[in-house]
Each structure stands twice: as structure tokens, then as C-alpha cells.
Design a protein around this motif. Structure first.
Motif, PDB file in Angstrom:
ATOM      1  N   GLN A 195       0.891  -1.176  -0.234  1.00  0.00           N
ATOM      2  CA  GLN A 195      -0.163   0.016   0.128  1.00  0.00           C
ATOM      3  C   GLN A 195       0.881   1.297   0.016  1.00  0.00           C
ATOM      4  OE1 GLN A 195      -1.666   1.285   3.782  1.00  0.00           O
ATOM      5  NE2 GLN A 195      -1.644  -0.865   4.331  1.00  0.00           N
ATOM      6  N   ARG A 204      -4.052   7.754  -9.519  1.00  0.00           N
ATOM      7  CA  ARG A 204      -5.094   7.408  -9.180  1.00  0.00           C
ATOM      8  C   ARG A 204      -4.945   5.855  -8.694  1.00  0.00           C
ATOM      9  NH1 ARG A 204      -9.976   7.199 -12.637  1.00  0.00           N
ATOM     10  NH2 ARG A 204      -8.412   6.979 -14.274  1.00  0.00           N
ATOM     11  N   VAL A 207      -8.498   0.149  -5.952  1.00  0.00           N
ATOM     12  CA  VAL A 207      -8.547  -0.781  -4.888  1.00  0.00           C
ATOM     13  C   VAL A 207      -9.407  -2.139  -5.252  1.00  0.00           C
ATOM     14  CG1 VAL A 207      -8.628  -1.409  -2.470  1.00  0.00           C
ATOM     15  CG2 VAL A 207      -8.087   0.674  -3.182  1.00  0.00           C
ATOM     16  N   GLN A 215     -12.946   0.646  -4.818  1.00  0.00           N
ATOM     17  CA  GLN A 215     -12.822   2.186  -4.910  1.00  0.00           C
ATOM     18  C   GLN A 215     -11.752   2.586  -5.896  1.00  0.00           C
ATOM     19  OE1 GLN A 215     -12.319   4.061  -1.259  1.00  0.00           O
ATOM     20  NE2 GLN A 215     -12.636   6.291  -1.958  1.00  0.00           N
ATOM     21  N   GLY A 217      -9.691   6.313  -6.963  1.00  0.00           N
ATOM     22  CA  GLY A 217      -9.645   7.619  -6.544  1.00  0.00           C
ATOM     23  C   GLY A 217      -8.146   8.059  -6.346  1.00  0.00           C
ATOM     24  N   GLU A 221      -7.689  10.775  -1.743  1.00  0.00           N
ATOM     25  CA  GLU A 221      -9.104  10.485  -1.603  1.00  0.00           C
ATOM     26  C   GLU A 221      -9.527   9.174  -0.879  1.00  0.00           C
ATOM     27  OE1 GLU A 221     -10.427  13.088  -5.508  1.00  0.00           O
ATOM     28  OE2 GLU A 221     -10.332  10.901  -5.716  1.00  0.00           O
ATOM     29  N   VAL A 222      -8.574   8.073  -1.362  1.00  0.00           N
ATOM     30  CA  VAL A 222      -9.075   6.942  -0.783  1.00  0.00           C
ATOM     31  C   VAL A 222      -8.611   6.975   0.611  1.00  0.00           C
ATOM     32  CG1 VAL A 222      -8.055   4.490  -1.012  1.00  0.00           C
ATOM     33  CG2 VAL A 222      -8.653   5.716  -3.158  1.00  0.00           C
ATOM     34  N   PRO A 226     -12.433   6.389   2.681  1.00  0.00           N
ATOM     35  CA  PRO A 226     -12.352   5.113   2.158  1.00  0.00           C
ATOM     36  C   PRO A 226     -13.858   4.740   1.827  1.00  0.00           C
ATOM     37  CG  PRO A 226     -11.998   4.931   4.362  1.00  0.00           C
ATOM     38  CD  PRO A 226     -11.743   6.473   4.064  1.00  0.00           C
ATOM     39  N   VAL A 231     -11.532  -1.205   2.173  1.00  0.00           N
ATOM     40  CA  VAL A 231     -10.936  -0.040   1.938  1.00  0.00           C
ATOM     41  C   VAL A 231     -10.004   0.544   2.998  1.00  0.00           C
ATOM     42  CG1 VAL A 231     -10.386   1.986   0.655  1.00  0.00           C
ATOM     43  CG2 VAL A 231     -11.766   0.317  -0.652  1.00  0.00           C
ATOM     44  N   ILE A 235      -6.022   0.238   3.354  1.00  0.00           N
ATOM     45  CA  ILE A 235      -5.371   1.204   3.043  1.00  0.00           C
ATOM     46  C   ILE A 235      -4.977   2.105   4.282  1.00  0.00           C
ATOM     47  CG2 ILE A 235      -5.045   3.423   1.904  1.00  0.00           C
ATOM     48  CD1 ILE A 235      -4.653   1.129  -0.109  1.00  0.00           C
TER      49      ILE A 235
END
Length: 349
Positions: A195, A204, A207, A215, A217, A221-222, A226, A231, A235
Motif C-alpha cells: 500500500q 489514481r 483498490v 474504490q 480515487g 481521496e482513498v 474510504p 478499503v 489502506i
């Protein structure tokens, strides 16, 4: 350079085993997309479908302006860098770099120009007359990248290219790959289960879990929002803490605006504080199960009443005021809470 469009791609193996299910993704020209997820999530299968090394069961794959579903790998104008380097041991570095170009009938003077430019760019010019066995792992990976680079492809594909390197070299090569991709502006699709690698390389993130996109992004953003419980747990390191709403109701004062469907609340270890912030917050008590120093920071594992799993808190330095077994009060800013619906696993608002 090329735009790559995946429209409903699926891969089903004999016996009905679904490796990838209905994946749609639009990769812009010059964009660096990183596919990340645990082992067996379908990320390498998806990459190999783009490369032409796996057949597509259903859906449409477009590279540039061409639908390439039935084209052979050599016809797709992409170049792939593998985890195990895939170098020819009996050839010199120069021979490895030039081999694919010779097979394509590129003129000798053009081959020499491309090999020299790639070797200079990747800092392997002094090793052109060596064979792979005389190179370090990092040098071999540069040769593998150079072999892709001389092709001057429309897109680069990377299949966990750094997983065989030690930690220090992975950081160095990660920086070099990102700098190279930005300099060339070539579209890139990169697969990793790491990760940190994903967060630092990607324009970007995609996932994947169980062959399905969870997801898409930007890295922040992620990380910051999440979309699913999966996610949220995958992450971020240490992983996000998850607490049931009913536990929080019994042991802390929940904010009135917490969505009614949020029966699971996520809190990142970084967002748990040892002193009360000025902003609205929750407060709850526990006891220190373990203090784990990790250099510039420490991880504190906190046992909570009625909870089987300890909560993880990340704090700077090594706090002397947190003896194992001692009582502790934790504070969580309301703005840092992540509300989820436990049944669907999705974020709620």
C-alpha cells in the motif's frame, strides 16, 4: 502514449472460477494507475488481460483508438516489466535491451540510439557489456525497465516489479520509476500489494477485492474517505480501528449527527488522541495492553471493556506516561470518524 479503457472486463476460468468481475476503468493518456489489493484479488490477472497474456471472457479493452481483445501481446504496443526481471542470462545488458527491437526489424542505428538513451536514463551505461548474473537486483530491475523503455510503447505495465528487492532499494527504485514515468508522460498501469508503494506512485488508486473494484480515487481521496470497510482496513498502516455503534453508545457520547445507518464507526490510529482537542470529540477509557516503539513513533495497543480486539493508537516518540496495564483515556475528534453500514460494508453519509 495512449488512453486505455476497460469496459466491463471479466475473467472466468474453467469450472466457473471468477477472477475478475465487470471491471470498468478509464485510464487517461499519460496517467499512472496503480492496482492494489491483497493476494488473489485479481490485480495481476487484470494486468495480464490488458497485456494479452490472459484471454478476456467478456467486456471490451481499448488501447488508443483500437479494440485489442483479440490482438496478440506484440500487436498491442505495450511493454511489460515483470517481478522476476525475465532477462536472458546468456545475453549482455546491451543484448537484452536490443533483443526485442531486433526482432521487430528496427534499423541497427536506431537500436543503438535507443539503447544508449535508455542506458543513460537508467544509469546502467557502465554495465552494457555485463551479463545479468554480474548485476545486483536493482541493476537487473533497471535493465528490465530499460528493455521496456527502448520499445517506446504506448503504455507501460508493471507487475509487482519491486517485490524481490530489499526495503532500501525498493524506496530508491520507487522514486526512479515515478520520475521516469513523469518525464516520459507514458500511460502506466502498475500492480502491487504494497500500500505504501501504491500511495506514493499513483495518480489514481484502484483498490481491488475478490476481482471487483472497491474504490477508485487519488491516494488521498482513498485514504481520507474510504468507500468501504475493506478499503478502510487495507489502506493505511496500522489499519483503521472499527468499533460497533452500540459499543460507542454504551461507552462514549455519540454525536447527534452520526448517520442512523452507521452501525460501524472507523477511527484511524493517527486520529486517536491522548488529550482532549478543542473540536467536538468522543472520549472513552481502556487500559494499555502493549506499547510498541517504532522509531520516531510508537504504537499503543489498548484493551477496551467488552471488546475482544485491542484498539491501535499511533503516537509520536515513546511516551513515558503509558505503562503497560495502566489506565488510558482516548479522544477521537468527531470530524475524524468514518461511518459505515456493517451489512453492506459501504460508507454512509
Amino acid at each position: 502514449m495512449a488512453r486505455i479503457v476497460l469496459d466491463g472486463l471479466s475473467k472466468v476460468y474453467p469450472g466457473g472460477v471468477k477472477a475478475v468481475t465487470d471491471v470498468s476503468l478509464d485510464i487517461a493518456d499519460g496517467e499512472m494507475i496503480v492496482l492494489v489489493g491483497p493476494s488473489g484479488c485479481g490485480k495481476s490477472t487484470l494486468l495480464r488481460m490488458v497485456a494479452g497474456l490472459e484471454t478476456i471472457t467478456s467486456g471490451t479493452l481499448t488501447i488508443g483508438e483500437r479494440v485489442v481483445n483479440t490482438l496478440e501481446p506484440a500487436e498491442r504496443d505495450i511493454a511489460m516489466v515483470f517481478q522476476n526481471y525475465a532477462l536472458y542470462p546468456h545475453m549482455t545488458v546491451r543484448g537484452n535491451l536490443a533483443y526485442g527491437l531486433k526482432n521487430r526489424g528496427v534499423p541497427a542505428d536506431e537500436i543503438a540510439r535507443r539503447v544508449a538513451e535508455a542506458a543513460e536514463m537508467l544509469q546502467i551505461a557502465p554495465y552494457l557489456d555485463r551479463k545479468p548474473r554480474a548485476l545486483s537486483g536493482g541493476q537487473r530491475q533497471r535493465v528490465a525497465m530499460g528493455r521496456a523503455l527502448v520499445r517506446e510503447p504506448e503504455a507501460f505495465l508493471f507487475d509487482e516489479p519491486l517485490s524481490n528487492l530489499d526495503a532500501k532499494l525498493r524506496v530508491q527504485m520507487r522514486v526512479e520509476i515515478r520520475q521516469l514515468q513523469k518525464r516520459l508522460g507514458t500511460t502506466a498501469l502498475y500492480v502491487t500489494h504494497d500500500q505504501l508503494e501504491a500511495l506514493t506512485l499513483a495518480d489514481r488508486l484502484v483498490v481491488l477485492n475478490g476481482g471487483v473494484i472497491e474504490q477508485v480515487g487519488t491516494p488521498m481521496e482513498v485514504f481520507d474517505k474510504p468507500a468501504t470497510v475493506f478499503v478502510a482496513g487495507f489502506i493505511g498502516s496500522p489499519a483503521m480501528n472499527m468499533l460497533p455503534r452500540d459499543w460507542l453508545q454504551a461507552h462514549a457520547s455519540l454525536p447527534a449527527d452520526l448517520p442512523a445507518r452507521a452501525d460501524l464507526v472507523g477511527i484511524r490510529p493517527d486520529d486517536l488522541l491522548l488529550s482532549a482537542p478543542d473540536a467536538p470529540h468522543l472520549a472513552f477509557a481502556g487500559s494499555v495492553a502493549l506499547l510498541e516503539p517504532a522509531g520516531a513513533e510508537s504504537h499503543v495497543y489498548v484493551t477496551l471493556p467488552g471488546r475482544p480486539d485491542p484498539l491501535t493508537v499511533r503516537v509520536p516518540g515513546v511516551p513515558a506516561t503509558l505503562p503497560e496495564g495502566g489506565a488510558i483515556t482516548l479522544f477521537a475528534p468527531v470530524a475524524a470518524l468514518h461511518p459505515f453500514d456493517a451489512a453492506s460494508g459501504k460508507r454512509v453519509s
